[in-house]
Design a protein around this motif. Structure first.
Motif, PDB file in Angstrom:
ATOM      1  N   ASP A 155      28.400  10.901  33.668  1.00 15.17           N
ATOM      2  CA  ASP A 155      28.819   9.643  34.291  1.00 15.17           C
ATOM      3  C   ASP A 155      29.820   9.964  35.390  1.00 15.17           C
ATOM      4  O   ASP A 155      30.817  10.637  35.159  1.00 15.17           O
ATOM      5  CB  ASP A 155      29.452   8.736  33.239  1.00 15.17           C
ATOM      6  CG  ASP A 155      29.807   7.358  33.771  1.00 15.17           C
ATOM      7  OD1 ASP A 155      29.497   7.047  34.940  1.00 15.17           O
ATOM      8  OD2 ASP A 155      30.398   6.584  32.997  1.00 15.17           O
ATOM      9  N   ASN A 192      30.458   5.290  38.474  1.00 13.21           N
ATOM     10  CA  ASN A 192      29.583   4.177  38.850  1.00 13.21           C
ATOM     11  C   ASN A 192      28.116   4.611  38.862  1.00 13.21           C
ATOM     12  O   ASN A 192      27.244   3.843  39.224  1.00 13.21           O
ATOM     13  CB  ASN A 192      29.972   3.602  40.206  1.00 13.21           C
ATOM     14  CG  ASN A 192      29.730   4.590  41.340  1.00 13.21           C
ATOM     15  OD1 ASN A 192      29.641   5.799  41.131  1.00 13.21           O
ATOM     16  ND2 ASN A 192      29.622   4.071  42.545  1.00 13.21           N
ATOM     17  N   THR A 224      23.754   3.072  26.947  1.00 10.28           N
ATOM     18  CA  THR A 224      24.665   2.133  26.300  1.00 10.28           C
ATOM     19  C   THR A 224      26.016   2.758  25.978  1.00 10.28           C
ATOM     20  O   THR A 224      27.065   2.169  26.250  1.00 10.28           O
ATOM     21  CB  THR A 224      24.014   1.567  25.021  1.00 10.28           C
ATOM     22  OG1 THR A 224      22.774   0.953  25.376  1.00 10.28           O
ATOM     23  CG2 THR A 224      24.904   0.548  24.352  1.00 10.28           C
ATOM     24  N   TYR A 239      26.778   1.384  30.325  1.00  6.29           N
ATOM     25  CA  TYR A 239      25.814   0.795  31.252  1.00  6.29           C
ATOM     26  C   TYR A 239      24.850  -0.070  30.465  1.00  6.29           C
ATOM     27  O   TYR A 239      24.812  -0.029  29.233  1.00  6.29           O
ATOM     28  CB  TYR A 239      25.020   1.892  31.975  1.00  6.29           C
ATOM     29  CG  TYR A 239      25.834   2.712  32.946  1.00  6.29           C
ATOM     30  CD1 TYR A 239      25.707   2.542  34.319  1.00  6.29           C
ATOM     31  CD2 TYR A 239      26.733   3.672  32.494  1.00  6.29           C
ATOM     32  CE1 TYR A 239      26.454   3.300  35.211  1.00  6.29           C
ATOM     33  CE2 TYR A 239      27.482   4.432  33.378  1.00  6.29           C
ATOM     34  CZ  TYR A 239      27.335   4.242  34.734  1.00  6.29           C
ATOM     35  OH  TYR A 239      28.079   4.996  35.605  1.00  6.29           O
ATOM     36  N   GLN A 240      24.047  -0.840  31.188  1.00  5.25           N
ATOM     37  CA  GLN A 240      23.005  -1.656  30.576  1.00  5.25           C
ATOM     38  C   GLN A 240      21.655  -1.185  31.099  1.00  5.25           C
ATOM     39  O   GLN A 240      21.580  -0.496  32.120  1.00  5.25           O
ATOM     40  CB  GLN A 240      23.211  -3.131  30.917  1.00  5.25           C
ATOM     41  CG  GLN A 240      24.517  -3.693  30.415  1.00  5.25           C
ATOM     42  CD  GLN A 240      24.733  -5.128  30.874  1.00  5.25           C
ATOM     43  OE1 GLN A 240      23.910  -5.721  31.557  1.00  5.25           O
ATOM     44  NE2 GLN A 240      25.873  -5.677  30.501  1.00  5.25           N
ATOM     45  N   ASN A 298      20.973  -1.615  34.622  1.00  7.17           N
ATOM     46  CA  ASN A 298      21.622  -0.705  35.561  1.00  7.17           C
ATOM     47  C   ASN A 298      20.744   0.486  35.928  1.00  7.17           C
ATOM     48  O   ASN A 298      21.060   1.239  36.853  1.00  7.17           O
ATOM     49  CB  ASN A 298      22.944  -0.165  35.000  1.00  7.17           C
ATOM     50  CG  ASN A 298      23.998  -1.226  34.839  1.00  7.17           C
ATOM     51  OD1 ASN A 298      24.542  -1.397  33.755  1.00  7.17           O
ATOM     52  ND2 ASN A 298      24.315  -1.951  35.897  1.00  7.17           N
ATOM     53  N   ALA A 317      21.247   5.577  36.375  1.00  3.40           N
ATOM     54  CA  ALA A 317      21.738   4.200  36.335  1.00  3.40           C
ATOM     55  C   ALA A 317      22.952   4.080  37.246  1.00  3.40           C
ATOM     56  O   ALA A 317      23.707   5.020  37.421  1.00  3.40           O
ATOM     57  CB  ALA A 317      22.115   3.808  34.906  1.00  3.40           C
ATOM     58  N   VAL A 318      23.113   2.885  37.829  1.00  2.00           N
ATOM     59  CA  VAL A 318      24.214   2.616  38.758  1.00  2.00           C
ATOM     60  C   VAL A 318      24.848   1.283  38.408  1.00  2.00           C
ATOM     61  O   VAL A 318      24.159   0.307  38.116  1.00  2.00           O
ATOM     62  CB  VAL A 318      23.706   2.589  40.224  1.00  2.00           C
ATOM     63  CG1 VAL A 318      24.826   2.250  41.179  1.00  2.00           C
ATOM     64  CG2 VAL A 318      23.055   3.909  40.607  1.00  2.00           C
ATOM     65  N   LYS A 319      26.197   1.255  38.427  1.00  2.00           N
ATOM     66  CA  LYS A 319      26.933   0.002  38.196  1.00  2.00           C
ATOM     67  C   LYS A 319      27.205  -0.660  39.525  1.00  2.00           C
ATOM     68  O   LYS A 319      27.426  -0.008  40.524  1.00  2.00           O
ATOM     69  CB  LYS A 319      28.262   0.264  37.475  1.00  2.00           C
ATOM     70  CG  LYS A 319      28.087   0.607  36.023  1.00  2.00           C
ATOM     71  CD  LYS A 319      29.449   0.744  35.375  1.00  2.00           C
ATOM     72  CE  LYS A 319      29.312   1.147  33.925  1.00  2.00           C
ATOM     73  NZ  LYS A 319      30.591   1.407  33.301  1.00  2.00           N
TER      74      LYS A 319
END
Length: 128
Positions: free
Chosen positions: A23, A26, A63, A67-68, A71, A126-128
């Motif tokens: 991670d 973001n 998770t 993140y979801q 994302n 994944a990206v926030k």
């Protein structure tokens, strides 16, 4: 840039010199997930069940990193047999639909061999 290693017992432990995910605050890079059950270490035989387990492992990493599913912006699917494409596609579609998520960009390729003789491996960004 802060790099945080992501680890969870809800997905199989790495079977080599890598981590489950990284991670960057973001942006999450999740290592490819084969369909090992994190509790039993076993693998189902059908492509449908293997796909479901690979996606469950992906979800666990996403998770725990905060993140979801929504994302996820990019997936790569590695198949041992491209003839399994339709079956994998159906499970993949329902995974994103059931999690109320938009479909990400995707690549899907056949490879010569997947670790532990799995039929499928799935990695995500994944990206926030």
């Amino acid at each position: 840039m802060v790099k945080k290693v992501i680890s969870t017992d809800k997905a199989p432990a790495a079977i080599g010199p890598y981590v489950q995910g990284v991670d960057l605050g973001n942006m999450l890079f999740a290592s490819g997930q084969i369909p090992l059950d994190p509790v039993t270490g076993q693998m189902a035989t059908s492509i449908e069940e293997q796909t479901k387990q690979s996606l469950a492992n992906v979800k666990a990493i996403v998770t725990v990193a905060g993140y979801q599913i929504n994302n996820i912006v990019k997936t790569t699917i590695f198949l041992a047999d491209m003839n399994d494409f339709a079956a994998v596609n159906a499970i993949y579609e329902s995974f994103f639909t059931e999690n109320n998520a938009a479909f990400p960009a995707r690549s899907c390729v056949q490879v010569a061999k997947i670790p532990k003789d799995a039929k499928v491996e799935i990695e995500v960004i994944a990206v926030k």
